[in-house]
Design an enzyme around this catalytic site. Structure first.
Site, PDB file in Angstrom:
ATOM      1  N   ILE A   1      51.245  33.807  40.656  1.00 40.05           N
ATOM      2  CA  ILE A   1      50.916  32.345  41.183  1.00 40.05           C
ATOM      3  C   ILE A   1      50.427  31.365  40.410  1.00 40.05           C
ATOM      4  O   ILE A   1      49.311  31.467  39.442  1.00 40.05           O
ATOM      5  CB  ILE A   1      49.615  32.989  42.391  1.00 40.05           C
TER       6      ILE A   1
ATOM      7  N   GLY B   1      42.681  29.242  43.735  1.00 38.59           N
ATOM      8  CA  GLY B   1      41.605  29.381  44.661  1.00 38.59           C
ATOM      9  C   GLY B   1      41.231  30.979  44.773  1.00 38.59           C
ATOM     10  O   GLY B   1      41.884  31.536  44.847  1.00 38.59           O
TER      11      GLY B   1
ATOM     12  N   CYS C   1      38.705  25.956  34.440  1.00 38.30           N
ATOM     13  CA  CYS C   1      37.878  26.513  35.228  1.00 38.30           C
ATOM     14  C   CYS C   1      36.391  27.154  34.572  1.00 38.30           C
ATOM     15  O   CYS C   1      35.550  27.483  34.992  1.00 38.30           O
ATOM     16  CB  CYS C   1      38.347  28.034  36.224  1.00 38.30           C
TER      17      CYS C   1
ATOM     18  N   LEU D   1      41.650  34.243  33.022  1.00 40.74           N
ATOM     19  CA  LEU D   1      40.372  34.611  32.641  1.00 40.74           C
ATOM     20  C   LEU D   1      39.623  35.605  33.654  1.00 40.74           C
ATOM     21  O   LEU D   1      39.281  35.226  34.737  1.00 40.74           O
ATOM     22  CB  LEU D   1      39.408  33.709  32.115  1.00 40.74           C
TER      23      LEU D   1
END
Length: 585
Positions: free
Chosen positions: A112, A197, A248, A417
């Site tokens: 993804i 997300g 992120c 991560l």
């Protein structure tokens, strides 16, 4: 509806094609795999700038310069890091322990890909998947579908030219939630590698397949009173402004020690940050959150000059980041949440202990397990933060955004991560090819099995049973069971059973501790191997356990039992299976 059906069918077709490619690819040797990876790296480097421009044009996130650097980072640094890894054949051999470890590929990986780092993540995942001889199918975020599809096409063409089977890298062209769900749950999919997300990661973990996902990164950065303030501010702004904060791992809040607060704020101004007034902060927070109190995606990846205009105030040209005093942490303080843009909350604390608590509070508000950074020259403070913080990447005196992904540290270079169990992830690692293979272990025998010594059967039991009444027999049997189970150090002697009758049941040696008897049945008399002949005890034995049966089998003997004989379930199963029991007439 038709688009969803097309997406579902495409997911099925790509999964089947990828599996067919995998069945060929899994037999490639290390040299063949290396040739393919080198081709992927060279292609990623050659097209880094073009793909970066496509990503910015399509998503509107970040900037071309930094997206180019991210593409180069994945195509070059990730490749260099995985090149020496052993992922084919025997990867480790311990001559002393006589164990070999053999790499085994996973199979088809459903990947993804997010919209914030689309092309770089696709390059990275293609490299680590093929390093382990896996096939990979990309499911792109709809808002970045074109640039991800082009990245996949370039990678697939390069791999096939280098000898990889057709279909080893592929990408869905008709992207939808239904199609992605089908891909993740498809029988040919062996593992899910999800970056995106929280909802998408949760769906990946719920698909019924092994999955590596990541959590959100609400990263606090602490400035200790011993810090090199100019360098600390420079590192923070470098990390926060890199690609307009879309990583992120980028800093989200500054937690500053009171003694250096003024120096830090002044240095922030010098280096291009803008400190909001209370009124401007109120305007800013209205555009950070949606009415549903979630992150407003319209500010994601936008510049520090653009966001204030959306909020209704202006900042000087060249402003790199926007700073606003935090006030508190939580849903009522939008500046304290993950913002994925060049916006920073600012908190003041009295010392490192209070700073530690504030950082934990920020991490708990959407960043557990991800990343934390601190700027300090006090090794004790660094160690305390390392011991106490619920984050699995503690970046010291370096930009958090770039340190966590391995750009400015020696952590494995990665765009996925893990946040560990605290962040609802299966691992806390930076994901590498070693997460995408299984290890088969070949273990040689190094110790022979030695048969346990067989305890001679107690000979006095039948005499005790013979001399006792029915009630006394039960007492003797209970005593034997108690001794066997080790519940009592000495047998409990019933008033009507003499010590002389019970003591012979316990066998002693001069060099070994006291051991319980095997059972209470009469002598097992060895007989001719063919056929086994039952001994002729005077009466049926009162009690039989599993070890009694094993002793009888080893001694080619049989056990006489009667209606009142107590037989343990395991003894009955073993005895009947080996025709050990003889029923008294």
């Amino acid at each position: 509806m038709y688009k969803d059906l097309e997406s579902i069918q495409e997911a099925r077709d790509l999964a089947e094609a990828a599996h067919a490619a995998f069945l060929k690819f899994e037999h490639f040797n290390a040299e063949q795999v290396e040739k393919i990876l080198k081709a992927l790296s060279e292609t990623g480097i050659a097209h880094a700038a073009d793909l970066a421009k496509m990503a910015v044009d399509e998503t509107g996130y970040g900037n071309i310069e930094h997206k180019t650097l991210k593409n180069l980072f994945c195509a070059r640094e990730v490749y260099n890091a995985i090149q020496p890894m052993k992922t084919v054949g025997i990867v480790h051999e311990d001559a002393e322990k006589r164990i070999m470890e053999v790499a085994s590929p996973i199979g088809v990986i459903a990947a993804i890909i997010p919209s914030t780092n689309p092309t770089s993540t696709a390059i990275y995942k293609a490299l680590i998947a093929l390093k382990g001889r896996n096939a990979i199918v990309f499911s792109p975020h709809p808002s970045a579908a074109k640039c991800i599809l082009e990245t996949s096409r370039l990678m697939a063409d390069a791999a096939e030219r280098a000898g990889a089977p057709r279909g080893v890298i592929s990408c869905m062209t008709s992207s939808s939630l239904e199609g992605t769900d089908t891909l993740m749950k498809h029988p040919r999919t062996a593992l899910i590698l999800a970056t995106g997300g929280s909802a998408m990661v949760k769906a990946a973990y719920s698909a019924g397949k092994p999955a590596f996902g990541v959590g959100p990164g609400n990263v606090p950065t602490y400035i200790d009173r011993t810090a090199d303030v100019p360098k600390a501010v420079r590192d923070i702004l470098t990390g926060k402004t890199f690609d307009n904060g879309t990583l992120c791992s980028s800093e989200q809040s500054i937690v500053c020690d009171e003694p250096v607060k003024d120096a830090v704020l002044e240095e922030l101004r010098k280096q291009g940050a803008y400190l909001c007034s209370p009124a401007e902060k109120a305007l800013l927070e209205k555009v950070i959150q949606t009415p549903r109190r979630t992150l407003n995606t319209k500010i994601v990846g936008q510049s520090a000059e653009t966001i204030p205009k959306t909020a209704g105030f202006s900042v000087p040209d060249g402003t790199r980041a926007i700073i606003a005093h935090g006030g508190g942490v939580g849903i009522d303080y939008p500046i304290s949440m993950e913002k994925l843009s060049p916006l920073l909350g600012f908190f003041t604390v009295q010392d490192w202990r209070e700073g530690c608590e504030r950082c934990i509070e920020i991490l708990k508000f959407g960043g557990l397990g991800h990343t934390l950074s601190l700027h300090s020259r006090d090794e004790k403070v660094v160690r305390e933060f390392g011991l106490r913080k619920p984050a699995f990447r503690i970046c010291v005196n370096t930009p958090a955004a770039l340190g966590a992904v391995g750009y400015t540290t020696n952590l494995f270079p990665a765009m996925t991560l893990g946040c560990g169990a605290q962040g609802n992830n299966i691992t806390s690692d930076n994901i590498s090819p070693l997460h995408l293979i299984n290890l088969k272990r070949v273990a040689y025998g190094v110790r022979d099995v030695t048969a346990a010594p067989v305890m001679p059967v107690a000979r006095m039991m039948p005499a005790a049973v013979k001399s006792a009444k029915t009630s006394d027999t039960r007492t003797v049997v209970e005593n034997v069971v108690d001794q066997w189970l080790g519940n009592k150090s000495k047998p409990a002697i019933h008033d009507r059973v003499s010590v002389s009758e019970v003591k012979p049941m316990i066998r002693h040696t001069s060099n070994s501790p006291q051991q319980p008897p095997l059972s209470s049945y009469r002598d097992l008399q060895p007989s001719s191997p063919k056929p086994m002949v039952a001994a002729a005890p005077e009466k049926p034995v009162p009690f039989v356990c599993e070890d009694d049966v094993r002793t009888a089998i080893n001694g080619h003997a049989r056990i006489l039992i009667g209606k009142k004989t107590i037989i343990t379930p395991s003894a009955r199963d073993l005895g009947e299976g080996n025709q050990v029991f003889v029923i008294s007439e």
